[in-house]
Design a protein around this motif. Structure first.
Motif, PDB file in Angstrom:
ATOM      1  N   LEU A  84      37.033  44.235  39.504  1.00 29.09           N
ATOM      2  CA  LEU A  84      38.173  43.340  39.628  1.00 29.09           C
ATOM      3  C   LEU A  84      37.981  42.218  38.615  1.00 29.09           C
ATOM      4  CD1 LEU A  84      40.749  42.550  41.210  1.00 29.09           C
ATOM      5  CD2 LEU A  84      39.287  41.202  42.718  1.00 29.09           C
ATOM      6  N   ASP A  85      38.909  42.070  37.689  1.00 23.07           N
ATOM      7  CA  ASP A  85      38.829  41.031  36.664  1.00 23.07           C
ATOM      8  C   ASP A  85      39.083  39.675  37.310  1.00 23.07           C
ATOM      9  OD1 ASP A  85      38.986  39.428  34.447  1.00 23.07           O
ATOM     10  OD2 ASP A  85      40.553  40.566  33.436  1.00 23.07           O
ATOM     11  N   MET A  86      38.099  38.773  37.205  1.00 21.70           N
ATOM     12  CA  MET A  86      38.195  37.455  37.824  1.00 21.70           C
ATOM     13  C   MET A  86      38.494  36.350  36.823  1.00 21.70           C
ATOM     14  SD  MET A  86      37.602  38.329  40.940  1.00 21.70           S
ATOM     15  CE  MET A  86      37.296  36.806  41.820  1.00 21.70           C
ATOM     16  N   SER A  87      38.624  36.691  35.550  1.00 15.77           N
ATOM     17  CA  SER A  87      38.736  35.651  34.533  1.00 15.77           C
ATOM     18  C   SER A  87      39.980  34.788  34.725  1.00 15.77           C
ATOM     19  CB  SER A  87      38.725  36.264  33.127  1.00 15.77           C
ATOM     20  OG  SER A  87      39.745  37.240  32.990  1.00 15.77           O
ATOM     21  N   GLY A  88      41.026  35.349  35.325  1.00 20.41           N
ATOM     22  CA  GLY A  88      42.226  34.573  35.568  1.00 20.41           C
ATOM     23  C   GLY A  88      42.103  33.556  36.683  1.00 20.41           C
ATOM     24  N   GLN A  89      40.963  33.571  37.383  1.00 21.75           N
ATOM     25  CA  GLN A  89      40.767  32.664  38.517  1.00 21.75           C
ATOM     26  C   GLN A  89      40.155  31.321  38.116  1.00 21.75           C
ATOM     27  OE1 GLN A  89      42.102  33.530  41.444  1.00 21.75           O
ATOM     28  NE2 GLN A  89      42.746  35.348  40.326  1.00 21.75           N
ATOM     29  N   THR A  90      39.903  31.131  36.831  1.00 19.51           N
ATOM     30  CA  THR A  90      39.321  29.866  36.383  1.00 19.51           C
ATOM     31  C   THR A  90      40.185  28.673  36.788  1.00 19.51           C
ATOM     32  OG1 THR A  90      38.154  30.878  34.530  1.00 19.51           O
ATOM     33  CG2 THR A  90      38.639  28.543  34.353  1.00 19.51           C
ATOM     34  N   LYS A  91      41.490  28.797  36.634  1.00 15.74           N
ATOM     35  CA  LYS A  91      42.378  27.692  36.979  1.00 15.74           C
ATOM     36  C   LYS A  91      42.296  27.355  38.460  1.00 15.74           C
ATOM     37  CE  LYS A  91      45.700  28.308  33.209  1.00 15.74           C
ATOM     38  NZ  LYS A  91      47.117  28.606  32.840  1.00 15.74           N
TER      39      LYS A  91
END
Length: 401
Positions: free
Chosen positions: A318-325
């Protein structure tokens, strides 16, 4: 809806319902964001008078850069008598992978002797410090208790105190310094990934930690280290700082650095954080994971990782990189990610390994997740320890919040 589909939906819903841009705007006032951050190592006018006539040992690595030039090169150019270099995990030039022993030897570029603090011993010995009058510490941290550079600083402080040697900390910003969260370490679980009774995200720069370790008596036998901190200019804890150099081989982006305090818990579980791929600490998964959106095959990468979890096995992540914000907005550890992964994992008895409690600094978190209590209840259980720590921490802050 399956259990993990619910988890993915929760991530998306939480992100959409959070005012991320507002939270980011609150970080740093107009004045602080308009002025360039000047790290301690970029202020030779402050620290050169302290070291110019001394025999100097430097604790440094690949992050010890000053405007594109290594601190060692700058000191030598100023004719400072550098007698040796101490190298932390990953080595002086950052060439060693996670957990790899760092060898002592000579630096090929300068000829300086290098003494490893991640090999046969992690604390400088009396012999290591022989002929040294002052130690300079300049390493970039990421602000998580289990990131080992803070333990290296702790041991260097103890060694300096025991040998009556002054320590100069050239301070650098904490990229996760805008919040404090997680369980406070139970000293029964003290280790090199948890050296002091602080939370997982401690909100301290190294200069502030050095002052706090002294003031709270955390050094062995209560010894006190003579410390001088060269403060960062134009920095406060709400100012986001983009690291100019990767702090270690598997933290390759600011996304990974922001996600690291939440995702590192999976290093103590049957879940890969993407080591051995091109997105370490930006995704989570394992072979047969049915709700991810990326497939990859972890493999050895020289200088980055040997024998990564699930090596040569196809994993779904599951790509989590978009959860930084979300991290920037919520300013907290996303412990629900661990809890929901556990709830969805088919073999719960083998989800956790022994390293989980060491990373958490307590066995309570693992037991709470197994018991099925909510993420909100877990976070509430941290509050007494966090409140106590925050009150202690106030006395040692060098930068405003």
């Amino acid at each position: 809806m399956t259990q993990f589909n619910w988890f993915v939906a929760l991530l998306i819903t939480t992100f959409l319902n959070t005012s991320c841009s507002g939270a980011v705007r609150e970080m740093g006032d107009a004045d602080s964001t308009s002025r360039e951050i000047i790290v301690g190592a970029a202020q030779p006018d402050v620290y050169l008078p302290l070291v110019k006539s001394e025999k100097v040992a430097v604790v440094a690595n690949q992050t010890s850069m000053v405007n594109g030039r290594h601190l060692i090169d700058q000191l030598l150019a100023e004719r400072v008598h550098v007698v040796k270099v101490f190298a932390p995990e990953h080595g002086f030039r950052g060439e060693a992978g996670p957990g790899d022993k760092v060898s002592s030897g000579k630096d090929s570029l300068t000829g300086l002797p290098i003494i490893s603090l991640y090999g046969s011993h992690k604390k400088p010995t009396r012999e290591d410090l022989k002929g040294v009058n002052i130690v300079v510490f300049d390493i970039q941290d990421v602000g998580a208790r289990f990131y080992t550079y803070i333990s290296t600083l702790h041991y260097v402080m103890e060694a300096c105190a025991e040998n009556n040697i002054k320590l100069v900390v050239l301070d650098r910003p904490n990229p996760n310094g805008f919040y404090v969260d997680g369980p406070v370490l139970d000293t029964a679980f003290k280790s090199f990934v948890g050296i002091a009774p602080i939370p997982v995200v401690h909100g301290l720069t190294f200069g502030e930690y050095a002052m706090m370790a002294n003031g709270e008596g955390w050094l062995e036998h209560g010894v006190k280290c003579e410390v001088e901190v060269v403060k960062i200019k134009n920095y406060n804890h709400n100012k986001l700082y983009q690291l100019p150099v990767n702090p270690s081989p598997n933290l390759q982006s600011m996304n990974a650095i922001y996600l690291y305090p939440s995702l590192c818990f999976f290093e103590g579980a049957a879940v890969s954080v993407g080591r051995g791929t091109n997105k370490p600490f930006e995704m989570i998964g394992y072979p047969g994971f049915k709700n991810g959106n990326i497939t990859d095959v972890p493999h050895e990468i020289p200088g980055v990782i040997k024998s990564p979890p699930y090596e040569k096995q196809t994993c779904t992540f599951l790509d989590m990189s978009g959860q930084t914000k979300l991290i920037l907005a919520e300013k907290r550890i996303m412990i629900e990610w661990v809890k929901n992964m556990y709830d969805a994992y088919p073999d719960k008895e083998n989800f956790f390994n022994k390293f989980f409690d060491t990373l958490a600094g307590t066995d309570t978190l693992r037991k709470q997740i197994i018991s099925g209590i909510s993420a909100a209840e877990i976070r509430n259980s941290w509050q007494p320890g966090l409140n106590k720590f925050k009150k202690q921490r106030e006395k040692y802050l060098l930068y405003s919040e």
